[in-house]
Design a protein around this motif. Structure first.
Motif, PDB file in Angstrom:
ATOM      1  N   ASP A 162       0.711  -1.218   0.020  1.00  0.00           N
ATOM      2  CA  ASP A 162       0.042   0.113   0.109  1.00  0.00           C
ATOM      3  C   ASP A 162       0.860   1.344   0.066  1.00  0.00           C
ATOM      4  N   ASP A 163       2.009   1.258   0.614  1.00  0.00           N
ATOM      5  CA  ASP A 163       2.962   2.536   1.016  1.00  0.00           C
ATOM      6  C   ASP A 163       3.301   2.733  -0.724  1.00  0.00           C
ATOM      7  N   ARG A 189       0.937   4.118  -3.067  1.00  0.00           N
ATOM      8  CA  ARG A 189       0.873   5.557  -3.003  1.00  0.00           C
ATOM      9  C   ARG A 189       2.016   6.214  -3.483  1.00  0.00           C
ATOM     10  N   GLN A 190       3.152   5.914  -3.393  1.00  0.00           N
ATOM     11  CA  GLN A 190       4.230   6.335  -4.040  1.00  0.00           C
ATOM     12  C   GLN A 190       4.500   6.476  -5.533  1.00  0.00           C
TER      13      GLN A 190
END
Ligand SMILES: NC(=O)c1ccc[n+]([C@@H]2O[C@H](COP(=O)([O-])OP(=O)(O)OC[C@H]3O[C@@H](n4cnc5c(N)ncnc54)[C@H](OP(=O)(O)O)[C@@H]3O)[C@@H](O)[C@H]2O)c1
Length: 258
Positions: free
Chosen positions: A12-13, A16-17
């Motif tokens: 998920d991180d 987003r990036q």
């Protein structure tokens, strides 16, 4: 704004990036050593990558409609058709309305493609050939006319190739290289983003860098940093191309990052 993050990242991180907007995009993903090598001593990029780099590599593929690769890299790295193996990434593609596997588009002027990539695989994505000159007819005869796009006379013109992919509904274009292909794409100004992993190893001696073809005279091609993710000494960098940097002089036009 530039994001700097350290430590292992969840899917998920990373999503987003590395998220992109809804419109068409052309992104490149490469790995380099501290001394600027694009391959290890064995002449392959696999020997300089890492688990953290592979995580980003797989995610970038999963976000793409089509992965464009030069025939030199196809031959050197033994590419076959692309398959999404990770269930989480399969889920991601399905949720985005994409087919399970990205299309692999091979760029070639010689038409010399290994059997492995030419062989259809029902469990993997389709193959497209972006080619130039006489080889277009030869490849059309073996792959079928729908799988071949003529993009030039002597070489594959990057603008023509990218436009043709977008016209086929392949809006999110990822290129995994190699260095000659990337040079042409930077020179033509078609690249929107460069995702680059810097590995904390050195190879020494001579060997390819991530960009081997000349990009022409005039202002340097410039990129603006979006994020830097540090994982176990690796740096995963996302750069966005400053498009006007090739057409205007540098004084005061783009961001100054060095
Ligand atoms: N570090 C990394 O992230 C990374 C990424 C990719 C590759 N690599 C490494 O790079 C090495 C390969 O380097 P390379 O520069 O030879 O790779 P490449 O750019 O993939 O291959 C060059 C070949 O691709 C075709 N090609 C590229 N641009 C073309 C154009 N505009 N028009 C027509 N054909 C075009 C041509 O194939 P034909 O000869 O068939 O005409 C050309 O000979 C390998 O060792 C690989 O491991 C490293």
């Amino acid at each position: 704004m530039v994001t700097l993050l350290a430590g292992p990242r969840s899917l998920d991180d990373l999503l987003r990036q590395y998220a992109v907007g809804p419109g068409p995009v052309v992104r490149a993903n490469f790995v380099t050593t501290l001394d600027g090598h694009a391959t290890g001593g064995d002449g392959l990029s696999g020997s300089i990558n890492s688990a953290a780099d592979k995580q980003v590599f797989d995610l970038l593929r999963a976000l793409a409609d089509v992965v464009v690769v030069g025939a030199g890299t196809i031959r050197a790295e033994g590419y076959g058709r692309l398959r999404t193996e990770d269930p989480a990434l399969l889920e991601l593609r399905r949720a985005a309305g994409r087919p399970d596997h990205p299309v692999l588009a091979v760029v070639t002027a010689s038409g010399e493609l290994p059997e492995k990539v030419l062989t259809p695989d029902p469990e993997a994505g389709d193959l497209l050939a972006l080619c130039a000159g006489a080889v277009t007819e030869e490849l059309s005869a073996s792959l079928g006319p729908d799988a071949v796009i003529a993009c030039g006379t002597d070489s594959v013109e990057p603008t023509t190739a990218v436009r043709a992919l977008h016209e086929r509904g392949l809006g999110h274009v990822l290129t995994e290289g190699g260095p000659h292909l990337l040079g042409g794409w930077v020179r033509a100004g078609v690249l929107d983003e460069l995702c680059l992993t810097v590995r904390p190893v050195v190879v020494g001696g001579t060997g390819p860098r991530i960009l081997e073809a000349p990009i022409g005279s005039g202002p340097l091609a410039r990129f603006e940093l979006r994020h830097a993710l540090a994982v176990e000494g690796d740096l995963m960098l996302r750069y966005v191309a400053v498009k006007e940097s090739r057409t205007r002089h540098q004084s005061g036009t783009g961001p100054h990052l060095n």
